[in-house]
Design a protein around this motif. Structure first.
Motif, PDB file in Angstrom:
ATOM      1  N   SER A 153       0.871  -1.277  -0.002  1.00 26.96           N
ATOM      2  CA  SER A 153      -0.704  -0.416   0.072  1.00 26.96           C
ATOM      3  C   SER A 153       0.832   1.765   0.316  1.00 26.96           C
ATOM      4  O   SER A 153       0.447   2.126  -0.064  1.00 26.96           O
ATOM      5  CB  SER A 153      -0.951  -0.194   1.327  1.00 26.96           C
ATOM      6  N   THR A 154       1.941   0.874   0.170  1.00 26.79           N
ATOM      7  CA  THR A 154       2.949   2.463   0.794  1.00 26.79           C
ATOM      8  C   THR A 154       3.813   2.305  -0.773  1.00 26.79           C
ATOM      9  O   THR A 154       4.835   3.249  -0.723  1.00 26.79           O
ATOM     10  CB  THR A 154       3.710   2.053   1.598  1.00 26.79           C
ATOM     11  N   TRP A 155       3.692   1.361  -2.144  1.00 26.74           N
ATOM     12  CA  TRP A 155       4.545   1.386  -3.034  1.00 26.74           C
ATOM     13  C   TRP A 155       3.239   2.389  -4.194  1.00 26.74           C
ATOM     14  O   TRP A 155       2.436   2.166  -4.027  1.00 26.74           O
ATOM     15  CB  TRP A 155       4.870  -0.119  -3.891  1.00 26.74           C
ATOM     16  N   ASN A 156       3.796   3.019  -5.138  1.00 26.30           N
ATOM     17  CA  ASN A 156       3.201   3.369  -5.838  1.00 26.30           C
ATOM     18  C   ASN A 156       3.336   2.051  -7.366  1.00 26.30           C
ATOM     19  O   ASN A 156       4.500   1.696  -8.013  1.00 26.30           O
ATOM     20  CB  ASN A 156       3.890   4.341  -6.944  1.00 26.30           C
ATOM     21  N   ALA A 157       1.914   0.888  -7.164  1.00 26.40           N
ATOM     22  CA  ALA A 157       1.827   0.126  -7.984  1.00 26.40           C
ATOM     23  C   ALA A 157       2.458   0.310  -9.786  1.00 26.40           C
ATOM     24  O   ALA A 157       2.986  -0.070 -10.807  1.00 26.40           O
ATOM     25  CB  ALA A 157       0.608  -0.406  -8.265  1.00 26.40           C
ATOM     26  N   SER A 158       1.879   1.858 -10.119  1.00 20.03           N
ATOM     27  CA  SER A 158       2.650   1.664 -11.449  1.00 20.03           C
ATOM     28  C   SER A 158       4.189   1.951 -11.629  1.00 20.03           C
ATOM     29  O   SER A 158       4.367   1.991 -12.794  1.00 20.03           O
ATOM     30  CB  SER A 158       1.667   2.673 -11.629  1.00 20.03           C
ATOM     31  N   LYS A 159       4.983   2.262 -10.599  1.00 18.00           N
ATOM     32  CA  LYS A 159       5.874   2.550 -10.982  1.00 18.00           C
ATOM     33  C   LYS A 159       6.940   1.069 -10.485  1.00 18.00           C
ATOM     34  O   LYS A 159       8.559   1.006 -10.314  1.00 18.00           O
ATOM     35  CB  LYS A 159       6.342   3.727 -10.028  1.00 18.00           C
ATOM     36  N   VAL A 160       6.375   0.536 -10.292  1.00 20.72           N
ATOM     37  CA  VAL A 160       6.853  -0.728  -9.670  1.00 20.72           C
ATOM     38  C   VAL A 160       6.760  -1.859 -10.762  1.00 20.72           C
ATOM     39  O   VAL A 160       6.132  -2.541 -11.666  1.00 20.72           O
ATOM     40  CB  VAL A 160       6.001  -1.631  -8.178  1.00 20.72           C
ATOM     41  N   ALA A 161       8.170  -2.729 -10.405  1.00 24.53           N
ATOM     42  CA  ALA A 161       8.088  -4.298 -10.734  1.00 24.53           C
ATOM     43  C   ALA A 161       8.673  -5.090  -9.934  1.00 24.53           C
ATOM     44  O   ALA A 161      10.085  -4.681  -8.689  1.00 24.53           O
ATOM     45  CB  ALA A 161       9.326  -3.995 -11.868  1.00 24.53           C
ATOM     46  N   LEU A 162       8.380  -6.457  -9.892  1.00 25.17           N
ATOM     47  CA  LEU A 162       8.853  -7.196  -9.423  1.00 25.17           C
ATOM     48  C   LEU A 162       9.846  -8.626 -10.051  1.00 25.17           C
ATOM     49  O   LEU A 162      10.363  -8.760 -11.440  1.00 25.17           O
ATOM     50  CB  LEU A 162       7.418  -8.340  -9.351  1.00 25.17           C
ATOM     51  N   LEU A 163      10.705  -8.918  -8.748  1.00 27.66           N
ATOM     52  CA  LEU A 163      12.133  -9.589  -9.874  1.00 27.66           C
ATOM     53  C   LEU A 163      11.848 -10.269  -8.958  1.00 27.66           C
ATOM     54  O   LEU A 163      11.776 -11.177  -7.893  1.00 27.66           O
ATOM     55  CB  LEU A 163      13.648  -8.347  -9.333  1.00 27.66           C
TER      56      LEU A 163
ATOM     57  N   PRO B 167      19.185  -8.274 -18.462  1.00 26.05           N
ATOM     58  CA  PRO B 167      20.032  -8.515 -19.258  1.00 26.05           C
ATOM     59  C   PRO B 167      18.391  -7.257 -20.638  1.00 26.05           C
ATOM     60  O   PRO B 167      18.661  -6.739 -21.832  1.00 26.05           O
ATOM     61  CB  PRO B 167      19.615  -9.160 -20.482  1.00 26.05           C
ATOM     62  N   LYS B 168      16.874  -6.887 -20.486  1.00 22.90           N
ATOM     63  CA  LYS B 168      16.477  -6.390 -21.184  1.00 22.90           C
ATOM     64  C   LYS B 168      16.565  -5.323 -20.357  1.00 22.90           C
ATOM     65  O   LYS B 168      17.099  -3.970 -21.474  1.00 22.90           O
ATOM     66  CB  LYS B 168      14.920  -6.838 -20.201  1.00 22.90           C
ATOM     67  N   TYR B 169      16.813  -4.585 -19.121  1.00 21.55           N
ATOM     68  CA  TYR B 169      17.321  -3.507 -18.691  1.00 21.55           C
ATOM     69  C   TYR B 169      19.294  -3.180 -19.145  1.00 21.55           C
ATOM     70  O   TYR B 169      19.182  -1.782 -19.548  1.00 21.55           O
ATOM     71  CB  TYR B 169      17.670  -3.468 -17.511  1.00 21.55           C
ATOM     72  N   GLU B 170      19.569  -4.098 -19.040  1.00 19.98           N
ATOM     73  CA  GLU B 170      21.368  -4.103 -19.432  1.00 19.98           C
ATOM     74  C   GLU B 170      21.060  -3.817 -21.151  1.00 19.98           C
ATOM     75  O   GLU B 170      21.786  -2.465 -21.739  1.00 19.98           O
ATOM     76  CB  GLU B 170      22.260  -4.819 -19.702  1.00 19.98           C
ATOM     77  N   LYS B 171      20.119  -4.458 -21.636  1.00 18.95           N
ATOM     78  CA  LYS B 171      20.458  -3.142 -23.448  1.00 18.95           C
ATOM     79  C   LYS B 171      18.797  -1.896 -23.571  1.00 18.95           C
ATOM     80  O   LYS B 171      18.833  -2.202 -24.653  1.00 18.95           O
ATOM     81  CB  LYS B 171      19.276  -4.357 -23.861  1.00 18.95           C
ATOM     82  N   GLY B 172      18.806  -1.278 -22.730  1.00 20.09           N
ATOM     83  CA  GLY B 172      18.300  -0.309 -22.867  1.00 20.09           C
ATOM     84  C   GLY B 172      17.093   0.173 -22.263  1.00 20.09           C
ATOM     85  O   GLY B 172      16.183   1.620 -22.319  1.00 20.09           O
ATOM     86  N   HIS B 173      15.917  -1.023 -21.782  1.00 17.66           N
ATOM     87  CA  HIS B 173      14.529  -0.924 -21.382  1.00 17.66           C
ATOM     88  C   HIS B 173      14.620  -0.160 -20.321  1.00 17.66           C
ATOM     89  O   HIS B 173      15.751  -0.481 -19.379  1.00 17.66           O
ATOM     90  CB  HIS B 173      14.140  -2.904 -21.263  1.00 17.66           C
ATOM     91  N   ALA B 174      13.804   0.632 -20.371  1.00 18.50           N
ATOM     92  CA  ALA B 174      13.299   1.340 -18.605  1.00 18.50           C
ATOM     93  C   ALA B 174      13.327   1.108 -17.753  1.00 18.50           C
ATOM     94  O   ALA B 174      12.649  -0.273 -17.251  1.00 18.50           O
ATOM     95  CB  ALA B 174      12.684   2.798 -19.432  1.00 18.50           C
ATOM     96  N   LEU B 175      14.695   1.450 -16.480  1.00 22.80           N
ATOM     97  CA  LEU B 175      14.242   0.970 -15.215  1.00 22.80           C
ATOM     98  C   LEU B 175      13.153   1.210 -14.769  1.00 22.80           C
ATOM     99  O   LEU B 175      12.685   2.171 -14.833  1.00 22.80           O
ATOM    100  CB  LEU B 175      15.908   1.430 -14.697  1.00 22.80           C
ATOM    101  N   PRO B 176      12.560   0.704 -13.531  1.00 18.89           N
ATOM    102  CA  PRO B 176      11.291   0.951 -12.357  1.00 18.89           C
ATOM    103  C   PRO B 176      11.869   1.609 -11.530  1.00 18.89           C
ATOM    104  O   PRO B 176      13.234   1.784 -11.711  1.00 18.89           O
ATOM    105  CB  PRO B 176      11.143  -0.746 -12.679  1.00 18.89           C
ATOM    106  N   GLU B 177      10.824   2.972 -11.162  1.00 21.09           N
ATOM    107  CA  GLU B 177      11.093   3.299 -10.348  1.00 21.09           C
ATOM    108  C   GLU B 177      11.586   2.356  -9.046  1.00 21.09           C
ATOM    109  O   GLU B 177      12.670   2.936  -8.248  1.00 21.09           O
ATOM    110  CB  GLU B 177      10.317   4.487  -9.768  1.00 21.09           C
ATOM    111  N   HIS B 178      10.730   1.329  -8.843  1.00 21.79           N
ATOM    112  CA  HIS B 178      10.718   0.735  -7.608  1.00 21.79           C
ATOM    113  C   HIS B 178      11.070  -0.687  -8.056  1.00 21.79           C
ATOM    114  O   HIS B 178       9.977  -1.087  -8.593  1.00 21.79           O
ATOM    115  CB  HIS B 178       9.704   1.333  -6.714  1.00 21.79           C
ATOM    116  N   LEU B 179      12.208  -1.909  -7.625  1.00 17.98           N
ATOM    117  CA  LEU B 179      12.111  -2.438  -8.105  1.00 17.98           C
ATOM    118  C   LEU B 179      12.000  -3.676  -6.970  1.00 17.98           C
ATOM    119  O   LEU B 179      12.601  -3.777  -5.812  1.00 17.98           O
ATOM    120  CB  LEU B 179      13.855  -2.745  -8.230  1.00 17.98           C
ATOM    121  N   ILE B 180      10.766  -4.813  -6.638  1.00 10.83           N
ATOM    122  CA  ILE B 180      10.542  -5.593  -5.835  1.00 10.83           C
ATOM    123  C   ILE B 180      10.667  -6.651  -5.600  1.00 10.83           C
ATOM    124  O   ILE B 180      11.159  -7.852  -6.783  1.00 10.83           O
ATOM    125  CB  ILE B 180       9.854  -5.501  -5.507  1.00 10.83           C
ATOM    126  N   ASP B 181      12.386  -7.646  -4.842  1.00 13.88           N
ATOM    127  CA  ASP B 181      12.683  -8.794  -4.857  1.00 13.88           C
ATOM    128  C   ASP B 181      11.758  -9.766  -4.140  1.00 13.88           C
ATOM    129  O   ASP B 181      12.115  -9.545  -3.060  1.00 13.88           O
ATOM    130  CB  ASP B 181      14.450  -8.247  -5.115  1.00 13.88           C
TER     131      ASP B 181
END
Lengths: 281, 161
Positions: free
Chosen positions: A17-27, A35-49
């Motif tokens: 509930s404290t995270w902004n759902a539209s800016k989160v990616a799950l790892l 490798p997608k990030y490494e190839k220039g795919h935009a990083l999420p603002e917040h990565l949840i492992d």
């Protein structure tokens, strides 16, 4: 990019509930995402492992099913005697999955959520009528796997929901998996298929065949299996029925026509082989 | 829960080749770049950068991984072994000697990754079949040797008493 690694399921749901759902990616294992990030795919603002959440780990032997935590690695599936005994097609898919370094990271849940048409584990999971448990802060439902895979890279999960466990019903049937790649290791499937079956008196009495990399999602070869189950035998002339259920495309690995031909010939060959062997594993 | 205090950086604590290391790292930094750029452990190589070739193989908490597919932050609290850590210097590790004796090295770029995969394989069991050698090395690609000499080196190391 912020990074969070929740260590329990309730920590994950409480924090959501404290995270902004539209800016989160799950790892998960990261073998596709990083490798997608490494190839220039935009990083999420917040990565949840989500790998460290214990409720998403482990293989549990139940009376009627085996439950696999979604963050179980492909290498753990490969090493599991339980999986090899009850669900050999899934063990065979794990055997043919990339190489050790990737199997040590890649997860079953990640392979499902990635929803690649050529995903190695999806084809046997469909053949086993796999169910998935989807949990959210205030929700908990168990649905067929085929309900949540929408198309390449798309799954039917709402923000905050997790694919918690993968549930394989024990059926007593035999099974088999085959992957045609351009080399044995580290290859993405040109086609793959799984067969779940029972044989009595040299005839198929029960038969499910699923195929991958021949349509946007895994498909059931129902027209073919319908014809075979009518007389119990996998006749060569039935193989044309495979066309009714697949819609392959041309890509870098193979042409659509090659995929059609390869799938028919391989299914024909292995259905005969399994029948001659007379029993399964 | 582990989380980043500042948005873009993380105070990472790991054990690398037996030594405790604390560094502030960018959250998007790959383990490969942390090892090569930050710690100057350049024995770990980058070739494909997408997990196909195994040149960047390291041992993370006892398992081989491609360090190009792991973020440094993900390894917080973990133990990492790189090619620099397999021996304390002279003499070389036995598997390195065997690679030299069997001429299993040409340009050498893939060699650190092969050595770590081979060590992992050799540590996992006492006797090793040809099939297990092939399977144990399947995540590593060599474009020079045609694999035969690498295969011999690992198989021979596996049969030594």
């Amino acid at each position: 990019m912020k990074y969070s690694r929740p260590e329990t399921l309730s920590q994950y749901f409480d924090s959501w509930s404290t995270w902004n759902a539209s800016k989160v990616a799950l790892l998960a294992g990261g073998t596709d995402l990083i490798p997608k990030y490494e190839k220039g795919h935009a990083l999420p603002e917040h990565l949840i492992d989500i790998k460290a959440i214990p409720e998403l780990q482990g293989i549990v032997d139940g009376e009627n099913s085996i439950e696999i935590g979604s963050m179980t690695t492909i290498e753990s599936l490969k090493r599991s005697a339980m999986i090899r005994r009850y669900f050999p097609a899934l063990a065979m898919a794990a055997d043919s999955f990339a190489g050790a370094q990737i199997r040590n990271r890649a997860t079953l849940g990640g392979n499902i959520a990635n929803a690649s048409p050529a995903g190695d584990t999806l084809t046997p999971l469909y053949a086993y009528d796999t169910m998935v448990r989807i949990t959210g802060r205030d929700s908990d439902r168990t649905v067929p796997l085929s309900d949540i895979v929408r198309g390449p890279g798309e799954v039917n999960l709402r923000p905050g929901q997790l694919l918690q466990t993968v549930i394989l019903p024990k059926s007593g049937r035999s099974s088999f998996f085959y992957k045609l790649g351009l080399r044995r290791a580290m290859a993405i499937a040109v086609v793959n298929f799984a067969v779940v079956y029972s044989i009595a008196d040299h005839h198929y009495t029960d038969l499910v065949i699923t195929a991958g990399a021949v349509a946007p999602r895994v498909v059931y070869l129902s027209s073919l299996t319908g014809a075979i189950l009518d007389d119990g035998l996998p006749r060569r002339e039935y193989m044309a029925l495979v066309d009714a259920d697949i819609s392959p495309i041309d890509d870098i690995r193979a042409s659509a026509e090659y995929r059609r031909m390869a799938l028919k010939n391989l299914v024909d060959h292995y259905l005969r082989h399994l029948l001659e062997r007379g029993h399964g594993r | 829960m582990i989380f980043t205090e500042t948005p873009a950086y993380f105070d990472l604590e790991v054990k690398v080749n037996g030594e405790n290391v604390s560094r502030r790292v960018p959250t998007h930094q790959r383990l490969l770049d942390f090892l090569r750029e930050t710690l100057q452990l350049t024995g770990t190589k980058e070739a494909c950068g997408e997990g196909e070739c195994g040149a960047c193989t390291v041992i993370l908490d006892g398992e081989t991984v491609n360090s190009c597919l792991v973020l440094a932050v993900e390894t917080h609290g973990s133990e990492i072994k790189t090619i620099e850590g397999i021996t304390s210097g002279e003499p070389p590790a036995e598997i390195q000697e065997t690679f030299v004796a069997e001429h299993a090295v040409q340009c050498g770029y893939c060699t650190p990754g092969f050595i770590l995969s081979a060590m992992q394989l050799l540590n996992s069991q006492t006797e090793i079949t040809d099939e297990q050698v092939r399977e144990g090395l399947e995540g590593n690609i060599c474009r020079c040797t045609g694999y035969q000499k690498i295969h011999h080196a690992v198989a021979n190391a596996g049969t030594k008493p």
